[in-house]
Design an enzyme around this catalytic site. Structure first.
Site, PDB file in Angstrom:
ATOM      1  N   LYS A 182     145.608 -29.798   3.516  1.00  0.00           N
ATOM      2  CA  LYS A 182     145.323 -31.214   3.731  1.00  0.00           C
ATOM      3  C   LYS A 182     145.508 -31.682   5.176  1.00  0.00           C
ATOM      4  CE  LYS A 182     143.838 -31.974  -0.162  1.00  0.00           C
ATOM      5  NZ  LYS A 182     142.384 -31.975  -0.115  1.00  0.00           N
ATOM      6  N   HIS A 240     132.382 -22.745  -0.099  1.00  0.00           N
ATOM      7  CA  HIS A 240     133.090 -22.169  -1.246  1.00  0.00           C
ATOM      8  C   HIS A 240     133.004 -23.107  -2.446  1.00  0.00           C
ATOM      9  CE1 HIS A 240     135.905 -19.106   0.962  1.00  0.00           C
ATOM     10  NE2 HIS A 240     134.613 -18.915   1.212  1.00  0.00           N
ATOM     11  N   TYR A 298     145.124 -17.988  -4.208  1.00  0.00           N
ATOM     12  CA  TYR A 298     146.501 -18.511  -4.151  1.00  0.00           C
ATOM     13  C   TYR A 298     147.307 -17.748  -5.203  1.00  0.00           C
ATOM     14  CZ  TYR A 298     144.888 -22.557  -1.439  1.00  0.00           C
ATOM     15  OH  TYR A 298     144.368 -23.370  -0.461  1.00  0.00           O
ATOM     16  N   TYR A 304     142.029 -31.137  -4.377  1.00  0.00           N
ATOM     17  CA  TYR A 304     141.791 -30.083  -3.386  1.00  0.00           C
ATOM     18  C   TYR A 304     140.515 -30.356  -2.592  1.00  0.00           C
ATOM     19  CZ  TYR A 304     141.837 -25.360  -1.419  1.00  0.00           C
ATOM     20  OH  TYR A 304     141.898 -24.300  -0.539  1.00  0.00           O
TER      21      TYR A 304
HETATM   22  C1  PHB Z   1     143.423 -21.278   6.160  1.00  0.00           C
HETATM   23  O1  PHB Z   1     142.298 -20.739   5.994  1.00  0.00           O
HETATM   24  O2  PHB Z   1     144.050 -21.235   7.255  1.00  0.00           O
HETATM   25  C2  PHB Z   1     144.054 -22.019   5.002  1.00  0.00           C
HETATM   26  C3  PHB Z   1     143.303 -22.252   3.846  1.00  0.00           C
HETATM   27  C4  PHB Z   1     143.866 -22.928   2.769  1.00  0.00           C
HETATM   28  C5  PHB Z   1     145.197 -23.339   2.852  1.00  0.00           C
HETATM   29  C6  PHB Z   1     145.947 -23.107   4.019  1.00  0.00           C
HETATM   30  C7  PHB Z   1     145.374 -22.440   5.102  1.00  0.00           C
HETATM   31  O3  PHB Z   1     145.763 -23.980   1.789  1.00  0.00           O
END
Ligand code: PHB
Ligand code: APR
Length: 392
Positions: free
Chosen positions: A297, A72, A201, A385
């Site tokens: 994280k 990604h 998000y 991130y």
């Molecule tokens: C997940 O794909 O489980 C996932 C991805 C990003 C996050 C939390 C969980 O911040």
């Protein structure tokens, strides 16, 4: 039993550490209390920093990851019915992230262990670590109905947030910092193609929502719920309706719906244990720190602890120098606290605060607008991130 490094816990931290030590010629044994089926089935994280991918490749455990992992180039922030892309390569000089489920990482590592070692005992529950200050600490554990002893040169607690290794730290020698958030996440796994190319998000006054994925056919989604929520309080239709409301934007976009095949509620907590070493006992991963999953994280911090620790044991094994081991705790804690701060900030910015007022609401939107309007602010989010540099 006797070994150089006794590892308590067969999750990502313990399994990866054992693989890296094994490849470096350092003798070790992994004690895992649960069954193989249990550890391979536990739904957990799925977003890997580049450093985590590199570590799995160094362990020879990335064949499937390289085939099936989804690379990604950013994430999408949604708020006030708008969508904003955060472009990682542009903002970080080329860094990306990879989606590959923690369950698959565990399966890949377990398969390697069973094929070529080091010893991995399932159903082996550590009871205590004795004499951690001595040069021969002992792990007492139950296995096949008998209490047994594993005599070690070193013990590493990779036994997660409910493990026993931490209990061997004298109270006067340890400090624990805890923050509990006033909400939880309801997470689902659904047999439906993701409705997006990259993670979404969403900040909404009804609460936070996250759209992730596991493959082109499996979606992974989360929504903020009050603490104490039971997964059964949320039938599938209610979940899809609530997610659709929180992801809604003034653009042509639809949330794909499908059968929910797993459902669970996870409370949100930050916790850091200092130091990460006492005598010949060291902690790595969730045994030392847990973060709210908003910043993705947890798994990546566990892997970065393990990379530092494996390098330290390799140095001890090849040169006799314990200098890197002596610096392990301080090195890792610097990165742990930065990841804890980032996870806290992301969580506070994106979740509806139950006791929040109109001012809090506007502060959240103002933070989000700053990130989507300022390259500098967006770059700071992207740098955290995608993963801050590993401690050197
Ligand atoms: C997940 O794909 O489980 C996932 C991805 C990003 C996050 C939390 C969980 O911040
Ligand atoms: N004896 C042996 N094994 C134990 C004991 C014990 N007394 N207590 C716990 N364990 C095992 C658990 O069964 C689990 O398999 O230790 C393992 C710890 O694994 P994780 O909890 O996955 O922790 P870690 O390996 O540090 O990985 C961190 O996992 O929990 C997620 O969100 C977290 O993604 C992060 C990652």
């Amino acid at each position: 039993m006797r070994t150089t490094v006794g590892i308590i816990g067969g999750g990502p931290a313990g399994l990866l550490l054992a693989r890296l030590l094994h490849r470096a010629g350092v003798d070790c044994v992994v004690l895992e209390s649960r069954t193989r089926e249990h550890v391979e089935r536990r739904q957990r994280a799925g977003m890997l920093e580049q450093g985590t991918v590199d570590a799995l490749r160094a362990a020879g455990a990335a064949r499937r990851l390289d085939l099936e992992g989804l690379v990604h180039h950013g994430i999408e922030l949604r708020f006030d019915r708008e969508r904003h892309h955060i472009d990682f390569p542009v903002l970080t000089g080329g860094r990306t992230v990879t989606i590959y489920a923690q369950t698959e990482i565990v399966k890949d590592l377990v398969a390697l262990h069973l094929a070529s070692g080091p010893p991995l005992l399932f159903g082996a529950r550590a009871l205590a670590v004795d004499q951690p200050e001595s040069d021969a600490p002992v792990v007492r554990f139950l296995h096949e109905g008998r209490e047994r002893r594993l005599v070690c040169d070193w013990v590493v607690g990779c036994d997660g947030s409910h493990g026993v290794a931490r209990a061997a730290f004298p109270a006067a020698a340890a400090r624990t910092y805890t923050h509990d958030f006033p909400y939880s996440w309801l997470g689902i796994l659904a047999e439906v193609p993701p409705s997006c190319e990259e993670l979404i998000y969403a900040r909404h006054e009804r609460g936070f929502a996250l759209h992730s994925m596991r493959s082109p056919r499996i979606s992974r989604l989360y929504l903020q719920v009050p603490n104490g929520t039971a997964a059964d309080d949320w039938p599938d239709e209610r979940i899809w309706d609530e997610l659709a409301a929180r992801f809604a934007i003034d653009a042509d976009w639809t949330l794909n719906r499908g059968p929910v095949i797993a459902k669970s509620v996870t409370p949100m907590r930050s916790q850091v244990h200092e130091p990460m070493r006492h005598g010949r006992l060291l902690l790595a991963g969730d045994a030392a720190h847990i973060v709210p999953p908003t910043g993705a994280k947890g798994l990546n911090l566990a892997v970065s602890d393990v990379r530092v620790l494996a390098r330290a044991f390799d140095a001890l094994h090849t040169t006799g120098s314990a200098r890197l081991l002596d610096g392990y705790s301080d090195q890792c804690l610097e990165r742990v606290w930065q990841a804890t701060r980032f996870s806290y900030d992301m969580t506070r910015m994106l979740h509806a605060q139950p006791d929040g007022d109109a001012f809090d609401h506007r502060m959240q939107l103002t933070r989000l607008r700053r990130i989507t309007a300022s390259r500098h602010a967006a770059a700071e989010l992207a740098a955290n991130y995608t993963g801050l540099p590993l401690p050197t």
